[in-house]
Structure formats: structure tokens, C-alpha cells
Design a protein around this motif. Structure first.
Motif, mmCIF file in Angstrom:
data_model
loop_
_atom_site.group_PDB
_atom_site.id
_atom_site.type_symbol
_atom_site.label_atom_id
_atom_site.label_comp_id
_atom_site.label_asym_id
_atom_site.label_seq_id
_atom_site.Cartn_x
_atom_site.Cartn_y
_atom_site.Cartn_z
ATOM 1 N N TRP A 152 -15.059 -20.022 -46.175
ATOM 2 C CA TRP A 152 -13.749 -19.975 -46.819
ATOM 3 C C TRP A 152 -12.705 -20.696 -45.972
ATOM 4 N N ALA A 153 -12.669 -20.436 -44.663
ATOM 5 C CA ALA A 153 -11.692 -21.078 -43.771
ATOM 6 C C ALA A 153 -11.872 -22.597 -43.773
ATOM 7 N N ALA A 154 -13.112 -23.051 -43.728
ATOM 8 C CA ALA A 154 -13.376 -24.499 -43.737
ATOM 9 C C ALA A 154 -12.941 -25.131 -45.053
ATOM 10 N N THR A 155 -13.199 -24.444 -46.171
ATOM 11 C CA THR A 155 -12.819 -24.956 -47.486
ATOM 12 C C THR A 155 -11.302 -25.040 -47.634
ATOM 13 N N VAL A 156 -10.601 -23.986 -47.253
ATOM 14 C CA VAL A 156 -9.133 -23.974 -47.350
ATOM 15 C C VAL A 156 -8.534 -25.058 -46.473
ATOM 16 N N ALA A 157 -9.043 -25.204 -45.276
ATOM 17 C CA ALA A 157 -8.530 -26.238 -44.370
ATOM 18 C C ALA A 157 -8.735 -27.626 -44.968
ATOM 19 N N GLN A 158 -9.917 -27.867 -45.497
ATOM 20 C CA GLN A 158 -10.223 -29.171 -46.083
ATOM 21 C C GLN A 158 -9.343 -29.443 -47.306
ATOM 22 N N GLU A 159 -9.154 -28.439 -48.153
ATOM 23 C CA GLU A 159 -8.325 -28.598 -49.350
ATOM 24 C C GLU A 159 -6.896 -28.994 -49.003
ATOM 25 N N HIS A 160 -6.417 -28.549 -47.861
ATOM 26 C CA HIS A 160 -5.040 -28.816 -47.466
ATOM 27 C C HIS A 160 -4.919 -29.920 -46.412
ATOM 28 N N GLY A 161 -6.051 -30.555 -46.088
ATOM 29 C CA GLY A 161 -6.032 -31.670 -45.160
ATOM 30 C C GLY A 161 -5.878 -31.291 -43.697
ATOM 31 N N TYR A 162 -6.255 -30.075 -43.335
ATOM 32 C CA TYR A 162 -6.147 -29.629 -41.945
ATOM 33 C C TYR A 162 -7.479 -29.830 -41.226
ATOM 34 N N THR A 163 -7.398 -30.084 -39.937
ATOM 35 C CA THR A 163 -8.581 -30.171 -39.098
ATOM 36 C C THR A 163 -8.387 -29.270 -37.885
ATOM 37 N N ASP A 164 -9.447 -29.068 -37.148
ATOM 38 C CA ASP A 164 -9.407 -28.278 -35.914
ATOM 39 C C ASP A 164 -8.768 -26.904 -36.159
ATOM 40 N N VAL A 165 -9.193 -26.238 -37.224
ATOM 41 C CA VAL A 165 -8.645 -24.946 -37.629
ATOM 42 C C VAL A 165 -9.397 -23.823 -36.922
ATOM 43 N N ASP A 166 -8.658 -22.851 -36.472
ATOM 44 C CA ASP A 166 -9.234 -21.659 -35.846
ATOM 45 C C ASP A 166 -8.719 -20.441 -36.598
ATOM 46 N N HIS A 167 -9.399 -19.323 -36.470
ATOM 47 C CA HIS A 167 -8.971 -18.108 -37.146
ATOM 48 C C HIS A 167 -9.481 -16.890 -36.397
ATOM 49 N N THR A 168 -8.895 -15.749 -36.719
ATOM 50 C CA THR A 168 -9.314 -14.473 -36.174
ATOM 51 C C THR A 168 -9.386 -13.477 -37.317
ATOM 52 N N VAL A 169 -10.495 -12.756 -37.400
ATOM 53 C CA VAL A 169 -10.647 -11.715 -38.410
ATOM 54 C C VAL A 169 -11.133 -10.464 -37.695
ATOM 55 N N GLU A 170 -10.392 -9.387 -37.828
ATOM 56 C CA GLU A 170 -10.782 -8.095 -37.269
ATOM 57 C C GLU A 170 -10.712 -7.080 -38.396
ATOM 58 N N LEU A 171 -11.729 -6.274 -38.514
ATOM 59 C CA LEU A 171 -11.777 -5.219 -39.522
ATOM 60 C C LEU A 171 -11.605 -3.873 -38.831
ATOM 61 N N PHE A 172 -10.737 -3.030 -39.357
ATOM 62 C CA PHE A 172 -10.484 -1.718 -38.782
ATOM 63 C C PHE A 172 -10.875 -0.656 -39.795
ATOM 64 N N GLY A 173 -11.555 0.367 -39.329
ATOM 65 C CA GLY A 173 -11.964 1.467 -40.185
ATOM 66 C C GLY A 173 -12.254 2.687 -39.330
ATOM 67 N N THR A 174 -13.022 3.615 -39.908
ATOM 68 C CA THR A 174 -13.410 4.821 -39.185
ATOM 69 C C THR A 174 -14.931 4.861 -39.135
ATOM 70 N N CYS A 175 -15.483 4.964 -37.915
ATOM 71 C CA CYS A 175 -16.943 4.979 -37.757
ATOM 72 C C CYS A 175 -17.503 6.304 -38.281
ATOM 73 N N THR A 176 -18.817 6.363 -38.467
ATOM 74 C CA THR A 176 -19.439 7.564 -39.012
ATOM 75 C C THR A 176 -19.279 8.769 -38.090
ATOM 76 N N ALA A 177 -19.292 8.543 -36.783
ATOM 77 C CA ALA A 177 -19.132 9.664 -35.847
ATOM 78 C C ALA A 177 -17.755 10.305 -35.981
ATOM 79 N N CYS A 178 -16.736 9.492 -36.156
ATOM 80 C CA CYS A 178 -15.362 10.026 -36.287
ATOM 81 C C CYS A 178 -15.086 10.572 -37.690
ATOM 82 N N ALA A 179 -15.752 10.015 -38.694
ATOM 83 C CA ALA A 179 -15.537 10.441 -40.079
ATOM 84 C C ALA A 179 -16.216 11.770 -40.374
ATOM 85 N N GLY A 180 -17.294 12.056 -39.615
ATOM 86 C CA GLY A 180 -18.107 13.245 -39.910
ATOM 87 C C GLY A 180 -17.537 14.465 -39.350
#
Length: 132
Positions: free
Chosen positions: A104-132
Motif C-alpha cells: 500500500w505504501a509503495a502504491t500510494v507513493a508511486q501514485e503521487h510521484g514520491y520516492t524514497d518513502v519511509d513509514h512507521t506502523v505500530e498496532l496497540f491492543g491488549t494481550c491475552t494475558a492482560c485481557a484474561g
């Protein structure tokens, strides 16, 4: 690309404390661990060594949803692009691949004419040990 880092006693102690702590930890958390072990180190020294470890590519840094900067020792894995799934309660962290995100990041960058694109994705939730 990672550069070579001069190893110091305090720098090694910061790296070891972060590794033992597991998951993402704040500089204050690392400082408290070091002080509890009897290390004579200042908070500014902890920050400096954490940033140095980030710079050489062995520590990942993320900002929590609350805006706090946290660090995790990933070793060589930190040098390869990856994402994290982080428990909001205990800080347990799972490294995850994000092939769909990468395409997705590569496609969006290409569609808008960007190169050398970097990104960060972090997902936050509750693990099973803490949820239980």
C-alpha cells in the motif's frame, strides 16, 4: 545504515537493562531499573545512550498513543524493517510483518510521484494475558 558505536560501561548497562525489561520501555523505566540494581547513572546519560542505540539500529523507538517515547532492544532485527503489536497494559511486544502495508505504501507513493518513502506502523491492543 548503522555505524559503529563505542561501547562504555554505562552504555552496556543501558542496553542490558532494556533487553531484560522486554517490550517497549521509557527512559525513566530503564533509569529506575538501573538505579534499583545499584548503578550510578543519571537520567540524561540514559537518554543519551538510548538515542545512541537507536542511531546504530539496535533499538526501536515508538511513541505511545499518550505521546510517551518508548524504546525496545531488538538487536539485529531492528535493522530490518518491521512493525510492532504492543500491549497497552504490560508493554509485551510482538514483531510483525506488514506486507499489505508495504505494498500500500509503495502504491500510494508511486501514485503521487514520491520516492524514497519511509513509514512507521505500530498496532496497540491488549494481550491475552492482560485481557484474561
Amino acid at each position: 545504515m548503522a555505524t559503529r558505536q563505542r561501547t562504555t560501561r554505562q552504555g552496556g548497562a543501558v542496553k542490558d537493562a532494556l533487553g531484560v525489561a522486554g517490550g517497549f520501555r521509557s527512559a525513566q523505566d530503564v533509569y529506575a531499573l538501573l538505579r534499583a540494581d545499584g548503578a550510578r547513572v543519571g537520567l540524561s546519560t540514559v537518554y543519551r545512550h538510548l538515542q545512541s542505540l537507536v542511531d546504530v539500529g539496535v533499538v526501536d523507538v515508538i511513541h505511545t498513543p499518550e505521546g510517551e517515547t518508548t524504546y525496545r532492544y531488538c538487536g539485529e532485527a531492528a535493522q530490518a524493517h518491521h512493525h510492532h503489536l504492543v500491549c497497552r497494559q504490560c508493554g509485551r511486544t510482538q514483531e510483525i510483518e506488514g506486507r499489505v502495508v508495504e505494498r500500500w505504501a509503495a502504491t500510494v507513493a508511486q501514485e503521487h510521484g514520491y520516492t524514497d518513502v519511509d513509514h512507521t506502523v505500530e498496532l496497540f491492543g491488549t494481550c491475552t494475558a492482560c485481557a484474561g
